[in-house]
Motif scaffolding. Sequence first.
Motif, PDB file in Angstrom:
ATOM      1  N   GLY A 186      32.059  -6.233  86.210  1.00 29.20           N
ATOM      2  CA  GLY A 186      32.418  -6.551  87.468  1.00 29.20           C
ATOM      3  C   GLY A 186      31.520  -7.954  87.993  1.00 29.20           C
ATOM      4  O   GLY A 186      32.403  -8.644  88.757  1.00 29.20           O
ATOM      5  N   GLN A 187      30.393  -8.346  87.318  1.00 25.20           N
ATOM      6  CA  GLN A 187      29.746  -9.394  88.093  1.00 25.20           C
ATOM      7  C   GLN A 187      30.118 -10.667  87.109  1.00 25.20           C
ATOM      8  O   GLN A 187      30.192 -10.734  86.089  1.00 25.20           O
ATOM      9  N   PRO A 188      30.349 -11.976  87.977  1.00 25.79           N
ATOM     10  CA  PRO A 188      30.566 -13.030  87.244  1.00 25.79           C
ATOM     11  C   PRO A 188      29.582 -13.616  86.672  1.00 25.79           C
ATOM     12  O   PRO A 188      28.277 -13.359  87.165  1.00 25.79           O
ATOM     13  N   PRO A 189      29.685 -14.698  85.743  1.00 24.58           N
ATOM     14  CA  PRO A 189      28.250 -15.182  85.231  1.00 24.58           C
ATOM     15  C   PRO A 189      27.566 -16.062  86.303  1.00 24.58           C
ATOM     16  O   PRO A 189      28.469 -16.524  87.457  1.00 24.58           O
ATOM     17  N   ARG A 190      26.220 -16.262  86.439  1.00 23.16           N
ATOM     18  CA  ARG A 190      25.628 -17.168  87.373  1.00 23.16           C
ATOM     19  C   ARG A 190      26.135 -18.392  87.290  1.00 23.16           C
ATOM     20  O   ARG A 190      25.913 -19.390  88.051  1.00 23.16           O
ATOM     21  N   TRP A 191      26.250 -19.048  85.917  1.00 30.38           N
ATOM     22  CA  TRP A 191      26.492 -20.565  85.760  1.00 30.38           C
ATOM     23  C   TRP A 191      27.489 -20.375  84.409  1.00 30.38           C
ATOM     24  O   TRP A 191      27.435 -19.750  83.558  1.00 30.38           O
ATOM     25  N   SER A 192      28.362 -21.480  84.537  1.00 34.35           N
ATOM     26  CA  SER A 192      29.138 -21.588  83.228  1.00 34.35           C
ATOM     27  C   SER A 192      29.479 -22.979  82.994  1.00 34.35           C
ATOM     28  O   SER A 192      29.616 -23.776  84.107  1.00 34.35           O
ATOM     29  N   ARG A 193      29.726 -23.412  81.850  1.00 35.76           N
ATOM     30  CA  ARG A 193      30.155 -24.889  81.560  1.00 35.76           C
ATOM     31  C   ARG A 193      31.118 -25.004  80.483  1.00 35.76           C
ATOM     32  O   ARG A 193      30.530 -24.345  79.207  1.00 35.76           O
ATOM     33  N   PRO A 194      32.065 -25.683  80.584  1.00 37.30           N
ATOM     34  CA  PRO A 194      32.820 -25.859  79.446  1.00 37.30           C
ATOM     35  C   PRO A 194      32.158 -26.616  78.106  1.00 37.30           C
ATOM     36  O   PRO A 194      31.509 -27.778  78.589  1.00 37.30           O
ATOM     37  N   GLU A 234      24.522 -15.300  82.007  1.00 40.31           N
ATOM     38  CA  GLU A 234      25.255 -14.039  82.512  1.00 40.31           C
ATOM     39  C   GLU A 234      24.633 -13.571  83.620  1.00 40.31           C
ATOM     40  O   GLU A 234      23.195 -13.996  84.005  1.00 40.31           O
ATOM     41  N   ALA A 235      25.080 -12.747  84.166  1.00 39.23           N
ATOM     42  CA  ALA A 235      24.698 -12.007  85.757  1.00 39.23           C
ATOM     43  C   ALA A 235      23.145 -11.517  85.138  1.00 39.23           C
ATOM     44  O   ALA A 235      22.368 -11.258  86.284  1.00 39.23           O
ATOM     45  N   MET A 276      20.878 -13.827  80.900  1.00 37.72           N
ATOM     46  CA  MET A 276      20.991 -13.961  79.458  1.00 37.72           C
ATOM     47  C   MET A 276      21.912 -15.095  79.323  1.00 37.72           C
ATOM     48  O   MET A 276      23.228 -15.128  79.682  1.00 37.72           O
ATOM     49  N   LEU A 277      21.934 -15.765  78.338  1.00 43.13           N
ATOM     50  CA  LEU A 277      22.728 -16.974  77.730  1.00 43.13           C
ATOM     51  C   LEU A 277      23.808 -16.278  76.723  1.00 43.13           C
ATOM     52  O   LEU A 277      23.539 -15.229  76.017  1.00 43.13           O
ATOM     53  N   GLN A 278      24.931 -17.054  76.759  1.00 45.98           N
ATOM     54  CA  GLN A 278      26.125 -16.383  76.003  1.00 45.98           C
ATOM     55  C   GLN A 278      26.991 -17.680  75.644  1.00 45.98           C
ATOM     56  O   GLN A 278      27.244 -18.518  76.663  1.00 45.98           O
ATOM     57  N   ALA A 279      27.305 -17.747  74.416  1.00 47.69           N
ATOM     58  CA  ALA A 279      28.159 -18.755  73.897  1.00 47.69           C
ATOM     59  C   ALA A 279      29.786 -18.060  73.628  1.00 47.69           C
ATOM     60  O   ALA A 279      29.474 -17.254  72.603  1.00 47.69           O
ATOM     61  N   THR A 280      30.745 -18.608  74.108  1.00 44.51           N
ATOM     62  CA  THR A 280      32.210 -18.049  73.676  1.00 44.51           C
ATOM     63  C   THR A 280      33.078 -19.259  73.340  1.00 44.51           C
ATOM     64  O   THR A 280      33.004 -20.180  74.164  1.00 44.51           O
ATOM     65  N   SER A 281      33.597 -19.039  72.248  1.00 46.15           N
ATOM     66  CA  SER A 281      34.593 -20.000  71.877  1.00 46.15           C
ATOM     67  C   SER A 281      35.808 -19.483  71.130  1.00 46.15           C
ATOM     68  O   SER A 281      35.918 -18.401  70.777  1.00 46.15           O
ATOM     69  N   VAL A 282      37.038 -20.350  71.116  1.00 48.23           N
ATOM     70  CA  VAL A 282      38.322 -19.859  70.567  1.00 48.23           C
ATOM     71  C   VAL A 282      38.960 -20.797  69.679  1.00 48.23           C
ATOM     72  O   VAL A 282      38.671 -22.045  69.833  1.00 48.23           O
ATOM     73  N   ALA A 283      39.474 -20.084  68.581  1.00 50.40           N
ATOM     74  CA  ALA A 283      40.388 -20.974  67.569  1.00 50.40           C
ATOM     75  C   ALA A 283      41.678 -20.769  67.733  1.00 50.40           C
ATOM     76  O   ALA A 283      42.147 -19.790  68.409  1.00 50.40           O
ATOM     77  N   SER A 328      16.118 -16.973  86.982  1.00 51.98           N
ATOM     78  CA  SER A 328      16.539 -16.021  86.169  1.00 51.98           C
ATOM     79  C   SER A 328      14.979 -15.123  85.619  1.00 51.98           C
ATOM     80  O   SER A 328      14.896 -14.390  85.410  1.00 51.98           O
ATOM     81  N   LYS A 329      13.984 -16.091  85.294  1.00 53.21           N
ATOM     82  CA  LYS A 329      12.759 -15.683  84.865  1.00 53.21           C
ATOM     83  C   LYS A 329      11.928 -14.937  85.853  1.00 53.21           C
ATOM     84  O   LYS A 329      11.491 -13.958  85.787  1.00 53.21           O
ATOM     85  N   SER A 330      12.401 -15.247  87.175  1.00 56.18           N
ATOM     86  CA  SER A 330      11.593 -14.597  88.554  1.00 56.18           C
ATOM     87  C   SER A 330      12.424 -13.259  88.628  1.00 56.18           C
ATOM     88  O   SER A 330      11.661 -12.414  89.094  1.00 56.18           O
TER      89      SER A 330
END
Length: 312
Positions: A234-242, A255-256, A259-266, A299-301
């Motif tokens: 339910g929670q959106p990511p804190r930050w995203s960038r194309p 992510e909320a 933690m980092l996440q990398a998502t890509s599509v072919a 995030s660290k805090s």
Amino acid sequence: MSQGSAADFEPHRPALRGLAYRMLGTVSDAEDVVQEAYLRWHGMDTDDIDNPRAYLSTVVSRLCLDRWKEARHQRETYVGPWLPEPVVQDNNGPDAISDLAHDVSFALMLALERLSPLERAAFLLHDVFDMDFREVALTLDRSESACRQLAKRARHHVQAARPRFAADPDQGARLAEAFFNASRSGDTQTLLAVLAEHVVLHTDGGGIRSAALRLIYGADRISRFFAGLARKKGQPPRWSRPVTINGLPGFLTLEADGMLQATSVALHDGRITNIYVIRNPNKLDHLAHLVPESLMNASKSDNGRFPHESPE
């Protein structure tokens, strides 16, 4: 006596890094191998080296083959689908990681992963780095005819993984954004509209973060999978960038949970054919500098630790 210098080495570093990454599938190991090659080069007598690029490629290849014994064991015991460490180009700024981002698709890297170490090396040295088979034979300590057969077998497996048609960048960016928004909101209708019927979802959590333990096939199953995630989180990511990830359109997100996440599509024929989601924090550490420092500090805090130290 001429000694190996940084000035002589640096022009070859990008190509050597590309070779090591294709051999090992990890950014950190590739950097380590290239640095070890530099240390061997620095100060050595180079009078008898007619072709520094070929010589250094040989050094890097042998170092990679030595590392492959440990890497193969790690692959065999890996939890869930394995994906290579992503190489990323920030679409909103200058090249963020390396010149590899447009030339090492996940499909190609996964095809290379199915080869033996010697097949992989023979193919890369000859077909990608233009080394003649005499030099390949010297590098791999095999006969020229054996190296030709190694490269031939590798070529057969790799050719099927290479895209036949270049995807339109603007269309790719639009589809990636549509998929990203729909997958986050659980919009199954939009997902079904952008996904190819036989789309495949690859999620790499490495046993550290939650991820599907097997590939998921088909637009219907994948759309329901993301709808379920949207209901659960339910929670959106804190930050995203194309960004461009291994030559594919995608997004880097914080992510909320910090933690980092990398998502890509072919893509093919205006539909998404493969989705690659990397959640394993050990594969994303080298991308943390792309996230605004204030968010990383927050995030660290929040977590009492650095984001990459907190498994889900």
